[in-house]
Design a protein around this motif. Sequence first.
Motif, PDB file in Angstrom:
ATOM      1  N   PRO A   1       0.823  -1.204   0.000  1.00  0.00           N
ATOM      2  CA  PRO A   1       0.000   0.000   0.000  1.00  0.00           C
ATOM      3  C   PRO A   1       0.859   1.256   0.000  1.00  0.00           C
ATOM      4  CG  PRO A   1      -0.149  -1.119   2.120  1.00  0.00           C
ATOM      5  CD  PRO A   1       0.632  -1.996   1.217  1.00  0.00           C
ATOM      6  N   ALA A   2       0.479   2.225  -0.837  1.00  0.00           N
ATOM      7  CA  ALA A   2       1.234   3.476  -0.946  1.00  0.00           C
ATOM      8  C   ALA A   2       1.177   4.284   0.344  1.00  0.00           C
ATOM      9  CB  ALA A   2       0.702   4.304  -2.109  1.00  0.00           C
ATOM     10  N   LEU A   3       0.122   4.093   1.122  1.00  0.00           N
ATOM     11  CA  LEU A   3      -0.026   4.846   2.370  1.00  0.00           C
ATOM     12  C   LEU A   3       0.587   4.119   3.560  1.00  0.00           C
ATOM     13  CD1 LEU A   3      -3.676   6.112   1.882  1.00  0.00           C
ATOM     14  CD2 LEU A   3      -1.567   7.377   1.526  1.00  0.00           C
ATOM     15  N   GLY A   4       1.238   2.999   3.295  1.00  0.00           N
ATOM     16  CA  GLY A   4       1.917   2.278   4.367  1.00  0.00           C
ATOM     17  C   GLY A   4       0.964   1.733   5.409  1.00  0.00           C
TER      18      GLY A   4
ATOM     19  N   VAL B   1      -6.730   2.569   7.934  1.00  0.00           N
ATOM     20  CA  VAL B   1      -7.413   3.608   8.711  1.00  0.00           C
ATOM     21  C   VAL B   1      -7.872   4.737   7.801  1.00  0.00           C
ATOM     22  CG1 VAL B   1      -7.089   5.357  10.502  1.00  0.00           C
ATOM     23  CG2 VAL B   1      -6.191   3.055  10.824  1.00  0.00           C
ATOM     24  N   LEU B   2      -7.001   5.185   6.901  1.00  0.00           N
ATOM     25  CA  LEU B   2      -7.372   6.283   6.005  1.00  0.00           C
ATOM     26  C   LEU B   2      -8.468   5.861   5.032  1.00  0.00           C
ATOM     27  CD1 LEU B   2      -3.880   7.859   5.305  1.00  0.00           C
ATOM     28  CD2 LEU B   2      -5.655   8.677   6.846  1.00  0.00           C
TER      29      LEU B   2
ATOM     30  N   ALA C   1     -12.147   7.582   4.699  1.00  0.00           N
ATOM     31  CA  ALA C   1     -12.658   8.055   3.412  1.00  0.00           C
ATOM     32  C   ALA C   1     -14.046   7.492   3.137  1.00  0.00           C
ATOM     33  CB  ALA C   1     -11.691   7.688   2.301  1.00  0.00           C
ATOM     34  N   LEU C   2     -14.252   6.200   3.434  1.00  0.00           N
ATOM     35  CA  LEU C   2     -15.571   5.606   3.258  1.00  0.00           C
ATOM     36  C   LEU C   2     -16.599   6.221   4.202  1.00  0.00           C
ATOM     37  CD1 LEU C   2     -14.641   1.851   2.807  1.00  0.00           C
ATOM     38  CD2 LEU C   2     -15.544   3.405   1.065  1.00  0.00           C
TER      39      LEU C   2
END
Length: 56
Positions: free
Chosen positions: A34-37, A42-43, A47-48
């Motif tokens: 994942p690009a967000l590590g 959580v992110l 967002a959802l």
Amino acid sequence: MHQTHLFPRIRHHVAACINGYVALPDLDTFIVPPALGDRAGVLGALALAEEVVPWP
């Protein structure tokens, strides 16, 4: 996914499960960490949730 040694096994398993039924993208660039590590889950949940209940 700090276990980067698992990615080749995951890609192989995905390709085996698809078994040529659909065209696959280049799995080496499609199945990646994942690009967000560590914050990706959580992110993504935030967002959802924001789509359901917009932030004021």
